[in-house]
Motif scaffolding. Structure first.
Motif, short mmCIF file in Angstrom:
data_model
loop_
_atom_site.label_atom_id
_atom_site.label_comp_id
_atom_site.label_asym_id
_atom_site.label_seq_id
_atom_site.Cartn_x
_atom_site.Cartn_y
_atom_site.Cartn_z
N SER A 48 -48.99 19.99 -39.90
CA SER A 48 -48.32 19.80 -41.19
C SER A 48 -47.48 21.03 -41.49
O SER A 48 -47.90 22.16 -41.20
N THR A 51 -46.98 19.62 -46.47
CA THR A 51 -48.17 19.39 -47.29
C THR A 51 -49.04 20.64 -47.34
O THR A 51 -49.46 21.08 -48.41
N PRO A 265 -39.88 11.45 -46.21
CA PRO A 265 -41.00 12.36 -46.48
C PRO A 265 -41.03 13.56 -45.55
O PRO A 265 -41.72 14.55 -45.84
N1 CP Z 1 -44.53 14.57 -45.45
C1 CP Z 1 -45.50 15.25 -44.83
O1 CP Z 1 -46.71 14.96 -44.97
O2 CP Z 1 -45.04 16.32 -44.11
P1 CP Z 1 -45.96 17.32 -43.27
O3 CP Z 1 -46.59 16.54 -42.14
O4 CP Z 1 -45.01 18.39 -42.79
O5 CP Z 1 -47.01 17.85 -44.19
#
Ligand code: CP
Length: 321
Positions: A48, A51, A265
């Protein structure tokens, strides 16, 4: 007593409005140090950027202690259970655990174990949920319509791409049921959602992006979730399908309303689900920078809501009182 945020479907309209109002307050009025001295831990079993960092930044803005649990060097690798890990964190007075894991149902199981003694915040679970992503997207849409709740609930939003393996799509289906806005799920059968949204009159499916685009206020693209493809699912075929649904500037100019915005996202695979022409952080068609910015605010709101500590909030927001 602490609250957890495990599933989008468990929220009601009032709570979503409350979280959006809290987050908007944080954006408008600066970051109050409302959770000074409280401690949270981030446990990410999958990669991630947005998040994890936005939760950590949100907690730091509120002067929380933030523990970054390193899964690979933790005692989980020596056979320690999740339950013992949480007991250990609680003994250190950790009050909130922000958890991302590929296993559907793990968050619910752990919530059953800790009850209201520890907040568990879902930072992404399997293919089923990503509540704070849905909430930050709702906040982005709310600001798009100048904080007008009636207009927000009347928007028509399209989500296009790999819906089948996407926790973001699942979270948005749950959120559309709460908000009542129109949601169109655009994908060929192979990538269409495994949910059955047909019982909700405000949720529809389509296999044609071109036919659907003219009715949309916002279109959200999703990447192929390669890491969640099942046995027997061809990555090349799925990738080609997502690419065939690519949102480009030319497509937007030909089929979408002039004001229609593009969301994603993240992370984005440029040239696959979104055309390179839509890149650039100042592109007026896109809302991705606002989504990330709002992610910090919504995660501050989520931490505040879960830890529910009005005494500390009052003391720190109004130091003169
Ligand atoms: N949108 C989202 O969850 O991005 P990450 O995986 O970078 O946290």
């Amino acid at each position: 007593m602490k609250k957890s945020l495990i599933s989008t479907a468990s929220l009601d309209l009032e709570t979503v409005k409350h979280l959006m109002a809290l987050a908007t307050e944080r954006l408008d009025e600066g970051y109050a140090t409302s959770l000074r001295g409280h401690t949270c831990a981030t446990l990410f079993f999958e990669p991630s950027t947005r998040t994890r960092l936005s939760f950590e930044l949100a907690a730091q803005h509120m002067e929380m202690n933030v523990l970054n649990f390193n899964v690979k060097t933790s005692s989980l690798t020596k056979g320690e259970s999740f339950e013992d890990t949480l007991d250990t964190l609680m003994a250190m007075e950790v009050e909130a655990v922000i958890l991302r894991h590929k296993e559907d149902g793990l968050h619910e199981r752990l919530l059953g174990y800790v009850g209201d003694e520890l907040s568990i915040i879902n930072a992404g679970s399997g293919v089923t949920d990503h509540p704070t992503q849905a909430l930050l997207d709702a906040l982005t849409l709310y600001h798009l319509v100048d904080d007008d709740m009636d207009r927000l609930c009347n928007l028509t939003i399209g989500i296009v791409g790999d819906l089948r393996h996407s926790r973001v799509a699942s979270a948005h289906i749950a959120l559309a049921k709460i908000m009542g806005w129109n949601l169109v799920l655009i994908a060929p059968d192979e990538l269409q959602t495994f949910h059955d949204p047909t019982e909700h009159s405000n949720i529809n499916t389509s296999d044609s992006l071109k036919e659907t685009l003219p009715q949309l206020d916002v279109v959200m693209a999703l990447r192929l979730q390669k890491e969640r493809l099942g046995e027997g699912e061809s990555c090349e075929k799925a990738q080609a399908l997502v690419e065939s649904l690519q949102i480009t500037e030319a497509l937007m100019n030909s089929y979408a309303q002039p004001e229609c915005k593009v969301m994603h996202p993240g992370p984005i695979n440029w040239g696959v689900e979104l055309g390179h022409c839509l890149s650039g952080r100042h592109n007026p068609r896109t809302l991705m920078q606002q989504q990330v910015r709002n992610g910090v605010a919504i995660r501050m709101a989520a931490l505040e809501w879960c830890l529910n500590n009005p005494e500390v909030v009052e003391e720190d927001v109004n130091p003169a009182l």
